[in-house]
Write a protein that holds these residues in place. Structure first.
Motif, PDB file in Angstrom:
ATOM      1  N   GLU A  16       0.830  -1.219   0.000  1.00  0.00           N
ATOM      2  CA  GLU A  16       0.000   0.000   0.000  1.00  0.00           C
ATOM      3  C   GLU A  16       0.859   1.262   0.000  1.00  0.00           C
ATOM      4  O   GLU A  16       0.643   2.179   0.784  1.00  0.00           O
ATOM      5  CB  GLU A  16      -0.964   0.007   1.192  1.00  0.00           C
ATOM      6  N   VAL A  17       1.843   1.313  -0.907  1.00  0.00           N
ATOM      7  CA  VAL A  17       2.709   2.485  -1.032  1.00  0.00           C
ATOM      8  C   VAL A  17       1.918   3.574  -1.764  1.00  0.00           C
ATOM      9  O   VAL A  17       1.472   3.379  -2.896  1.00  0.00           O
ATOM     10  CB  VAL A  17       4.005   2.146  -1.796  1.00  0.00           C
ATOM     11  N   MET A  33       5.748  -3.365  -3.197  1.00  0.00           N
ATOM     12  CA  MET A  33       6.981  -2.782  -3.704  1.00  0.00           C
ATOM     13  C   MET A  33       8.110  -3.310  -2.821  1.00  0.00           C
ATOM     14  O   MET A  33       7.979  -3.338  -1.602  1.00  0.00           O
ATOM     15  CB  MET A  33       6.902  -1.258  -3.635  1.00  0.00           C
ATOM     16  N   GLU A  34       9.187  -3.768  -3.436  1.00  0.00           N
ATOM     17  CA  GLU A  34      10.295  -4.300  -2.643  1.00  0.00           C
ATOM     18  C   GLU A  34      11.554  -3.523  -2.960  1.00  0.00           C
ATOM     19  O   GLU A  34      11.913  -3.345  -4.122  1.00  0.00           O
ATOM     20  CB  GLU A  34      10.504  -5.786  -2.946  1.00  0.00           C
ATOM     21  N   TRP A  35      12.204  -3.021  -1.924  1.00  0.00           N
ATOM     22  CA  TRP A  35      13.441  -2.273  -2.082  1.00  0.00           C
ATOM     23  C   TRP A  35      14.568  -3.032  -1.408  1.00  0.00           C
ATOM     24  O   TRP A  35      14.436  -3.477  -0.260  1.00  0.00           O
ATOM     25  CB  TRP A  35      13.322  -0.895  -1.461  1.00  0.00           C
ATOM     26  N   VAL A  84       1.446   3.049   4.487  1.00  0.00           N
ATOM     27  CA  VAL A  84       2.350   1.980   4.059  1.00  0.00           C
ATOM     28  C   VAL A  84       2.506   0.928   5.159  1.00  0.00           C
ATOM     29  O   VAL A  84       2.548   1.242   6.343  1.00  0.00           O
ATOM     30  CB  VAL A  84       3.720   2.535   3.616  1.00  0.00           C
ATOM     31  N   ASP A  85       2.559  -0.328   4.746  1.00  0.00           N
ATOM     32  CA  ASP A  85       2.767  -1.460   5.646  1.00  0.00           C
ATOM     33  C   ASP A  85       4.110  -2.104   5.330  1.00  0.00           C
ATOM     34  O   ASP A  85       4.503  -2.173   4.166  1.00  0.00           O
ATOM     35  CB  ASP A  85       1.665  -2.511   5.473  1.00  0.00           C
ATOM     36  N   ILE A  86       4.802  -2.593   6.353  1.00  0.00           N
ATOM     37  CA  ILE A  86       6.044  -3.346   6.171  1.00  0.00           C
ATOM     38  C   ILE A  86       5.698  -4.822   6.356  1.00  0.00           C
ATOM     39  O   ILE A  86       5.218  -5.226   7.412  1.00  0.00           O
ATOM     40  CB  ILE A  86       7.134  -2.921   7.175  1.00  0.00           C
ATOM     41  N   SER A  87       5.963  -5.616   5.332  1.00  0.00           N
ATOM     42  CA  SER A  87       5.603  -7.033   5.315  1.00  0.00           C
ATOM     43  C   SER A  87       6.598  -7.888   6.089  1.00  0.00           C
ATOM     44  O   SER A  87       7.784  -7.544   6.216  1.00  0.00           O
ATOM     45  CB  SER A  87       5.544  -7.511   3.859  1.00  0.00           C
TER      46      SER A  87
END
Length: 163
Positions: free
Chosen positions: A85-86, A120-122, A149-152
């Motif tokens: 959810e960026v 989205m992956e950074w 934004v959520d961190i998975s």
């Protein structure tokens, strides 16, 4: 002839082992890998990312989301952060590796997207100069947009002494 392993011990603890094939291991070499214990939802700007589950921590140097260098040296520090959810309305969004000596940012202008990104992956990796007792952690920051934004739990934070 009999083949033997070569070991260097300190206080009855193996510090360096060379097996008869030439493989070198150092069981106390600073090295860690951690993941979030649970998803972090609606993360605020400037928030430290929480890594509640250690996959491994060979020297016991990772605690409370922070790596503490046990000795002075050069450390490889890396991450792979999966965000969900960026918001497309952020002016920018970044993931930052912060050590006692400097910060390393991976920044992106998400305003170029025409909709919010579901995933989205950074990833980023740096070689950081750290002194004994210097610390390192990860945080997120953004300007504009919604606090959504959520961190998975599919994220990783890792590092090791290279020299």
């Amino acid at each position: 002839s009999t083949q033997h392993d070569f070991m260097i011990r300190t206080n009855d603890t193996i510090g360096l082992k060379v097996d008869y094939n030439g493989h070198v291991t150092m069981p106390k070499q600073p090295c860690f890998s951690a993941v979030p214990a649970s998803q972090q939802s609606n993360v605020a700007t400037g928030a430290q990312i929480a890594f509640g589950t250690e996959l491994f921590d060979l020297n016991g140097d990772f605690a409370s989301n922070t790596f503490t260098a046990p000795v002075t040296g050069k450390y490889f520090i890396g991450h792979s952060i999966r965000m969900q959810e960026v918001d497309a309305d952020y002016t920018y969004f970044l993931v930052q590796i912060t050590t006692s000596n400097r910060s390393y940012s991976h920044i992106q202008d998400t305003g170029t997207y025409d909709e919010d990104a579901a995933y989205m992956e950074w990833t980023n990796g740096v070689v950081a100069d750290m002194d004994a007792n210097d610390t390192c952690d990860l945080a997120v920051a953004f300007v504009g947009g919604a606090n959504q934004v959520d961190i998975s739990t599919a994220s990783f934070f890792y590092g090791y002494l290279i020299c």
